[in-house]
Design a protein around this motif. Structure first.
Motif, PDB file in Angstrom:
ATOM      1  N   ASN A 109      -8.458   5.694   9.043  1.00 55.06           N
ATOM      2  CA  ASN A 109      -8.136   7.043   8.552  1.00 55.06           C
ATOM      3  C   ASN A 109      -8.978   7.431   7.343  1.00 55.06           C
ATOM      4  O   ASN A 109      -8.900   8.560   6.874  1.00 55.06           O
ATOM      5  CB  ASN A 109      -6.655   7.133   8.148  1.00 55.06           C
TER       6      ASN A 109
ATOM      7  N   THR B 279      -8.524   6.664   4.353  1.00 57.18           N
ATOM      8  CA  THR B 279      -7.694   7.019   3.186  1.00 57.18           C
ATOM      9  C   THR B 279      -7.670   5.799   2.281  1.00 57.18           C
ATOM     10  O   THR B 279      -7.280   4.715   2.710  1.00 57.18           O
ATOM     11  CB  THR B 279      -6.258   7.341   3.612  1.00 57.18           C
TER      12      THR B 279
ATOM     13  N   CYS C 228       0.852  -1.201   0.000  1.00 58.65           N
ATOM     14  CA  CYS C 228       0.000   0.000   0.000  1.00 58.65           C
ATOM     15  C   CYS C 228       0.886   1.249   0.000  1.00 58.65           C
ATOM     16  O   CYS C 228       1.885   1.298   0.722  1.00 58.65           O
ATOM     17  CB  CYS C 228      -0.890  -0.038   1.236  1.00 58.65           C
ATOM     18  N   ASP C 229       0.547   2.240  -0.809  1.00 58.99           N
ATOM     19  CA  ASP C 229       1.388   3.444  -0.879  1.00 58.99           C
ATOM     20  C   ASP C 229       1.128   4.405   0.275  1.00 58.99           C
ATOM     21  O   ASP C 229       1.884   5.348   0.467  1.00 58.99           O
ATOM     22  CB  ASP C 229       1.203   4.157  -2.231  1.00 58.99           C
ATOM     23  N   ARG C 230       0.042   4.184   1.064  1.00 64.37           N
ATOM     24  CA  ARG C 230      -0.249   5.077   2.210  1.00 64.37           C
ATOM     25  C   ARG C 230       0.301   4.501   3.508  1.00 64.37           C
ATOM     26  O   ARG C 230       1.115   5.120   4.174  1.00 64.37           O
ATOM     27  CB  ARG C 230      -1.756   5.291   2.335  1.00 64.37           C
ATOM     28  N   CYS C 231      -0.189   3.304   3.883  1.00 66.58           N
ATOM     29  CA  CYS C 231       0.180   2.772   5.206  1.00 66.58           C
ATOM     30  C   CYS C 231       1.372   1.816   5.145  1.00 66.58           C
ATOM     31  O   CYS C 231       1.902   1.419   6.178  1.00 66.58           O
ATOM     32  CB  CYS C 231      -1.009   2.061   5.853  1.00 66.58           C
TER      33      CYS C 231
ATOM     34  N   GLY D 167      -5.908   3.891   0.241  1.00 66.13           N
ATOM     35  CA  GLY D 167      -4.546   3.677  -0.259  1.00 66.13           C
ATOM     36  C   GLY D 167      -4.545   2.817  -1.508  1.00 66.13           C
ATOM     37  O   GLY D 167      -5.295   1.854  -1.618  1.00 66.13           O
ATOM     38  N   GLN D 168      -3.708   3.204  -2.458  1.00 64.12           N
ATOM     39  CA  GLN D 168      -3.648   2.426  -3.697  1.00 64.12           C
ATOM     40  C   GLN D 168      -2.647   1.284  -3.539  1.00 64.12           C
ATOM     41  O   GLN D 168      -1.588   1.452  -2.929  1.00 64.12           O
ATOM     42  CB  GLN D 168      -3.204   3.347  -4.844  1.00 64.12           C
TER      43      GLN D 168
ATOM     44  N   CYS E 189      -5.830   2.002   7.032  1.00 61.59           N
ATOM     45  CA  CYS E 189      -6.434   2.789   5.958  1.00 61.59           C
ATOM     46  C   CYS E 189      -7.933   2.966   6.196  1.00 61.59           C
ATOM     47  O   CYS E 189      -8.511   3.992   5.825  1.00 61.59           O
ATOM     48  CB  CYS E 189      -6.201   2.102   4.610  1.00 61.59           C
TER      49      CYS E 189
ATOM     50  N   CYS F 286      -6.662  -0.691  -0.486  1.00 61.08           N
ATOM     51  CA  CYS F 286      -6.014  -1.332   0.658  1.00 61.08           C
ATOM     52  C   CYS F 286      -7.062  -1.699   1.713  1.00 61.08           C
ATOM     53  O   CYS F 286      -7.802  -0.823   2.188  1.00 61.08           O
ATOM     54  CB  CYS F 286      -4.985  -0.378   1.246  1.00 61.08           C
TER      55      CYS F 286
END
Length: 759
Positions: free
Chosen positions: A225, A227, A195-198, A229-230, A222, A217
């Motif tokens: 939050n 968000t 995941c590019d966020r978490c 995530g991709q 994710c 995600c």
């Protein structure tokens, strides 16, 4: 129950159970030490455990055979549970999975410290990773082997057309011949994303033919939050298994009259790939499963589904010569028979024993199975060791039966006919692969017979264009192709055995042999031995032949051989396998002898051309043919050096291949021992066998002549009588105090023959 089934001896009082238990413990230890990647559960062991006091109420073996796919998962869980600790430290770098697991556990510890030791902040890594990712092995079942008298039909190998709907999900064994084998490709088993966020790693187990990749995600971080995530695919952390698709076809004897052979697709995973080659006859045990059509095919197929076999265990029927392991009793028997010195006779008699006569043809076929030694020179040039034989003869002399038998004995034997095969079918065809839609090469009969035998029947009926495709194979042993953008060279290291009829169906004695044979000289020179088998009427031999044929029809077996030793095809294959492990060399004195013999053969050919008896052209290829035959004879003696007797026998075979051509001229129904001995010595003189070292024409070493005549079954008295008889007729005389035999040459070269006819 499951743990017990994995370690088949619970408290082990019986030795067999203890051995089985040790077998599986060692297997698991090997997996833990990362030495082996496959666990093979033998259902015979499980059956023994059940009968020896295990829980029979579960009927575990039957349940596995009826629902094998489900039990693979159950057994894998049991293996995960009882897998021992590695007994040695891994001495190589950690793989990607190890790194990810250590990173994850460190991250968990850090998170727990930040959250003040909050219990259960995150699950341990074992629960996050799917089990398919952490398993470093593939698990397969080996089916039960039916005992000789067992009536359990479901355990026996099925033909492809006998696989029915009732077998879906069952563990079954199917017999067939592999026709097409795809390339080995990696098949995804577990997809890994990051995941590019978490920064979480997400794993997606793939069990079906098609799957939808994850995009968002699903981690708790994710979600809390909010968000989205991709996810990005991480190929290094994913798990792939080798995958290969094999197509098998029914055996010819399993196809009912008027039907065409059925096909079945087999999927091989893990350690089972690269075990099957095109042309192999196999018994494949596997799970019979349905697979729905996907994509455009599904629209066309509607409600139909396709079926395939998930391979679990593969058994080869005819092992290659290199793979045959000889048992101790077999080797002992071989050594006993070897001491008798009659091995060459016994083995040649064992080739197609149902066929009467053709003693020398069978000897040539035996030498063809053994083959000479293939040499590679330093600069990359190859000199072939495979022997090519052509049987040219009248109809009804059992040529096709000999060909069929040879395909049965050879580990890779391909039988084809001249009219039924095109040049492309023999060499290679370019076609579109149904799986990948690329242009691929499909090997023909000669490629399938690589390192084996290719038998071509009705050789004279082939088109000239198709026959030229064989020229390159017979000498260079390769097939060069430039088609559809594919330019390549394929290996075809095969011995060719061809059978053909003369020009007008039967041999016509009124025209020359060359016109009768009617094959191009370029092709004939590539055959090491060309047998001409004529069907000439003769009262004694016809009577023996008729008795033999009627005996075979009445008793459904061949008559007892005079020596009493006849080997089965499997035993012949074992002998040949042992003989092929030797690589005999040619010493200096033998090479000088061979040079002299070759020069004499060239002179004889010149004389034959003058008397219109030319049969084949003696070329340097003939010399190589003699060399290959003598190497095969040395291999048959299990020796590392060629001796002059091997050369003599090779020359005799080449001479005898033309004998039936001159038989009607020589014999005139004279079957006395003296005449037979005379013809034997005459062929020795013509072929240069037993000649005195300086190569003077017509001089033979009497001691060696005597040895060879006695070896053919004549007595010493008969030999002496024949020598005296023909000396009085001035055909020959003995010189050098009785050590040499000299033919008396009159003005006409065939004077000796004329004297004999008058006699």
């Amino acid at each position: 129950m499951v743990d017990d089934s994995d370690d088949p001896a619970p408290d082990g009082t019986q030795r067999r159970n203890r051995r089985a238990k040790a077998k599986y413990v060692q297997m698991l230890q090997g997996v833990a030490n990362r030495i082996r990647t496959n666990i093979l559960i033998d259902l015979n062991d499980l059956d023994d455990w059940e009968k020896a006091g295990g829980d029979e109420q579960y009927h575990l073996v039957e349940s596995i055979e009826k629902n094998a796919h489900h039990y693979i998962e159950i057994f894998s869980r049991a293996v995960d549970k009882v897998l021992p600790q590695p007994s040695r430290e891994p001495n190589f770098k950690d793989d990607v999975l190890d790194i990810i697991m250590t990173q994850r556990s460190k991250r968990n510890e850090r998170m727990q410290e930040l959250q003040g030791g909050d219990e259960g902040a995150q699950a341990p890594p074992e629960l996050i990773f799917p089990p398919a990712l952490t398993r470093r092995y593939s698990l397969n079942f080996k089916p039960r082997i039916p005992s000789g008298a067992s009536s359990e039909r479901n355990m026996k190998a099925l033909a492809v057309r006998n696989v029915r709907g009732e077998h879906l999900g069952h563990l079954i064994t199917v017999r067939g011949i592999a026709t097409r084998v795809s390339d080995v490709k990696p098949a995804v088993q577990v997809n890994a994303y990051s995941c590019d966020r978490c920064g979480c790693e997400i794993f997606q187990p793939v069990t079906t033919k098609q799957f939808t990749p994850l995009v968002e995600c699903p981690s708790s971080e994710c979600k809390t939050n909010n968000t989205r995530g991709q996810l990005f695919l991480s190929t290094r952390a994913s798990k792939f298994l080798p995958f290969q698709e094999v197509k098998i076809q029914e055996m010819a004897d399993q196809v009912p009259v008027g039907h065409i052979p059925r096909q079945l697709t087999i999927h091989c995973h893990g350690d089972l790939v690269r075990q099957i080659n095109p042309g192999d006859v196999i018994d494949c045990a596997g799970i019979f499963l349905p697979t729905p059509y996907t994509g455009f095919k599904a629209i066309r197929a509607g409600l139909l589904t396709d079926t395939y076999l998930e391979a679990q265990y593969v058994m080869q029927h005819k092992k290659a010569y290199d793979d045959i392991v000889l048992a101790q009793p077999t080797l002992k028997r071989m050594n006993e028979l070897e001491r008798t010195g009659q091995l060459y006779e016994y083995l040649s008699r064992s080739i197609a024993p149902e066929i009467f006569g053709h003693v020398d043809v069978k000897k040539a076929l035996l030498l063809q199975l053994i083959g000479g030694v293939t040499k590679e020179v330093g600069d990359g040039m190859r000199i072939r060791g495979d022997i090519n034989v052509c049987l040219m003869g009248d109809p009804g002399v059992a040529k096709s039966q000999l060909l069929k038998y040879i395909t049965k004995v050879a580990p890779r034997g391909v039988y084809t006919t001249g009219r039924g095969s095109s040049g492309v079918g023999l060499t290679a065809a370019v076609m579109r692969d149904p799986v990948t839609d690329e242009m691929v090469l499909e090997g023909g009969a000669l490629v399938l017979a690589d390192n084996g035998m290719c038998c071509i029947d009705e050789f004279d009926k082939m088109d000239d264009g198709d026959r030229t495709a064989i020229h390159e194979v017979m000498e260079q042993q390769t097939i060069s192709i430039s088609k559809a953008g594919i330019t390549t060279t394929l290996n075809a290291r095969t011995s060719i055995l061809a059978a053909a009829n003369p020009l007008y169906g039967r041999y016509n004695p009124r025209i020359s042999p060359v016109e009768n044979i009617n094959l191009p000289a370029a092709l004939l020179s590539r055959f090491d031995v060309l047998f001409l088998i004529l069907d000439t009427p003769s009262r004694d031999s016809d009577e023996e032949l008729a008795r033999h044929v009627t005996y075979v029809h009445m008793h459904n077996a061949h008559p007892e051989a005079p020596g009493g030793v006849v080997f089965s095809p499997a035993e012949v294959r074992q002998w040949v396998a042992r003989a092929r492990s030797y690589r005999p060399t040619v010493p200096n004195d033998v090479s000088d002898y061979m040079v002299g013999a070759y020069v004499r053969m060239r002179q004889q050919q010149k004389r034959d051309e003058g008397s219109k008896k030319a049969f084949t052209h003696t070329s340097p290829r003939t010399l190589l043919g003699v060399l290959r035959l003598s190497q095969a004879l040395a291999r048959l003696r299990f020796a590392n050096e060629v001796i002059t007797e091997d050369i003599d026998e090779a020359l005799r075979l080449i001479e005898v291949s033309k004998a039936s051509l001159y038989a009607d001229e020589n014999r005139r129904d004279d079957h006395t021992p003296s005449s037979k001995i005379y013809h034997l010595i005459k062929t020795m003189e013509a072929s240069g066998a037993a000649a005195v070292g300086d190569g003077t024409r017509g001089e033979l070493d009497l001691r060696r002549v005597r040895e060879r005549v006695l070896a053919k079954g004549f007595t010493a008295d008969q030999f002496e009588q024949a020598i005296d008889e023909y000396s009085m007729l001035d055909v020959w005389q003995t010189t050098g105090e009785g050590t040499r035999l000299v033919f008396i040459e009159a003005g006409n070269e065939d004077q000796g023959m004329d004297d004999d006819d008058d006699f």
